[in-house]
Write an enzyme that holds these catalytic residues in place. Structure first.
Site, mmCIF file in Angstrom:
data_model
loop_
_atom_site.group_PDB
_atom_site.id
_atom_site.type_symbol
_atom_site.label_atom_id
_atom_site.label_comp_id
_atom_site.label_asym_id
_atom_site.label_seq_id
_atom_site.Cartn_x
_atom_site.Cartn_y
_atom_site.Cartn_z
ATOM 1 N N ILE A 139 0.814 -1.063 -0.001
ATOM 2 C CA ILE A 139 -0.214 0.372 0.219
ATOM 3 C C ILE A 139 0.778 1.466 -0.157
ATOM 4 O O ILE A 139 1.888 1.477 0.349
ATOM 5 C CB ILE A 139 -0.888 -0.235 1.564
ATOM 6 C CG1 ILE A 139 -0.329 -0.406 2.109
ATOM 7 C CG2 ILE A 139 -2.015 -0.988 1.322
ATOM 8 C CD1 ILE A 139 -1.121 -0.091 3.622
ATOM 9 N N ASP A 140 0.378 2.052 -0.768
ATOM 10 C CA ASP A 140 1.286 3.396 0.010
ATOM 11 C C ASP A 140 1.352 4.238 0.191
ATOM 12 O O ASP A 140 0.500 3.066 1.853
ATOM 13 C CB ASP A 140 0.503 4.556 -1.384
ATOM 14 C CG ASP A 140 0.365 4.305 -3.123
ATOM 15 O OD1 ASP A 140 0.556 2.966 -3.110
ATOM 16 O OD2 ASP A 140 -0.812 4.663 -3.007
ATOM 17 N N LYS A 141 2.650 4.647 0.771
ATOM 18 C CA LYS A 141 3.469 5.710 1.577
ATOM 19 C C LYS A 141 2.442 6.235 2.879
ATOM 20 O O LYS A 141 2.148 5.747 3.935
ATOM 21 C CB LYS A 141 4.595 6.486 1.377
ATOM 22 C CG LYS A 141 5.156 7.719 2.703
ATOM 23 C CD LYS A 141 6.275 8.148 1.631
ATOM 24 C CE LYS A 141 6.861 9.370 3.073
ATOM 25 N NZ LYS A 141 6.066 10.414 2.569
ATOM 26 N N ARG A 239 -7.386 5.431 -6.301
ATOM 27 C CA ARG A 239 -7.013 6.878 -6.540
ATOM 28 C C ARG A 239 -6.650 7.217 -7.931
ATOM 29 O O ARG A 239 -7.414 7.825 -7.333
ATOM 30 C CB ARG A 239 -5.246 7.417 -5.839
ATOM 31 C CG ARG A 239 -4.531 6.807 -4.417
ATOM 32 C CD ARG A 239 -3.323 6.950 -3.916
ATOM 33 N NE ARG A 239 -2.613 8.845 -4.053
ATOM 34 C CZ ARG A 239 -1.536 8.268 -4.510
ATOM 35 N NH1 ARG A 239 -0.848 7.076 -3.970
ATOM 36 N NH2 ARG A 239 -1.000 9.693 -4.793
#
Length: 305
Positions: A139-141, A239
């Site tokens: 998962i993104d930062k 997103r």
């Protein structure tokens, strides 16, 4: 030394671009200085010839990139507080805080989830190489939430197979711009690298298939609180998809509008994760409640509403 080989054909709209810039945009974990070093070392050729970093690309040039295996000494175990939801000899489920990078990459060699996992357990699957031990999905930062981690190669293969078969439950919670009129929806639109902004993803005919289902949980004009269920797991999928339907995520620095609420990145939480245990086959599901940053924002929006 094991090398991954990537072939890349230059498209019309990329002609005239410097090769070091173009190659650095193919994978967001590659830096430009790293790419320049690969060119010097002869790891990148154009139409079979060695080139310099300032080579300007022409349409239909065939670039071959040999990605050298990263040095195994770079990743150090680091003691850190990890929010572990489940662990046994095969699998571990961890709730990642926002702001933490999942695995080391140039510029982020310490403080990543992998550094913490290496200190926490001595056994992680080696399938993804030294920089991504045990990492099955990311998962993104700035996204918080649940990740499954494989502790051996058999578990890794079985968990990846479940992702491929689309049998893993992945539910995310997000706050998006605008009021979504329908209660439910499915976004089925392929995602690939943005041809202009190479560090971003976009809906594109040349992309890989991507499907997101969403449900409206609450309308907080001019925002909407939604649950998104992933059928596929493309980079930045939620997103990109929410932006595509005109409802980008609040606080998203890459895909959101300039005028957005000031949060530390997109308001997105991987709250529910379910999968079949790789050894027993039993279905397991975990639920990580919304983190403070998320509940505080909801509270604020409800008051304004």
């Amino acid at each position: 030394m094991h090398m991954e080989k990537i072939d890349y054909q230059i498209r019309e709209e990329e002609s005239g671009e410097r090769i070091d810039r173009l190659v650095a945009g193919i994978d967001e974990s590659w830096s430009r200085s790293q790419v320049q070093q690969w060119i010097k070392d002869g790891h990148i050729t154009v139409n079979g010839e060695s080139i310099k970093a300032n080579y300007k690309c022409s349409p239909n040039d065939l670039i071959v990139i040999e990605v050298p295996e990263p040095e195994p000494l770079d990743v150090e175990p680091e003691e850190m507080e990890l929010d572990i939801y489940y662990e046994d000899q095969d699998v571990l489920v961890v709730n990642k805080p926002r702001g933490m990078v999942v695995h080391p990459a140039p510029g982020h060699f310490s403080g990543t989830l992998v550094n913490g996992l290496m200190a926490h357990c001595k056994d992680l699957s080696g399938i993804n190489g030294v920089l991504r031990p045990g990492i099955v999905h990311r998962i993104d930062k700035d996204t918080s939430g649940l990740l499954m981690v494989a502790k051996n190669d058999i578990s890794h293969e079985k968990l990846v197979q479940q992702l491929v078969d689309k049998t893993v439950t992945r539910k995310y919670f997000a706050i998006v711009h605008g009021v979504i009129p329908h209660d439910h929806g499915t976004i089925d639109a392929p995602i690939g690298r943005d041809p202009v902004e190479r560090q971003s993803m976009a809906v594109s005919d040349k992309g890989k298939s991507a499907v997101t289902h969403f449900t409206v949980l609450e309308r907080l004009e001019p925002y909407t609180f939604v649950e998104c269920v992933l059928e596929t797991g493309r980079t930045h999928q939620i997103r990109v998809h929410m932006k595509y339907i005109g409802h980008p995520l609040v606080g998203d620095p890459k895909y959101g509008p300039r005028n957005t609420l000031s949060t530390d990145g997109q308001v997105l939480h991987a709250g529910i994760l379910g999968f079949q245990h790789p050894r027993t086959g039993e279905y397991m599901e975990f639920n990580a409640s919304l983190p403070d940053y998320f509940t505080e924002l909801l509270h604020r929006l409800r008051q304004n509403h």
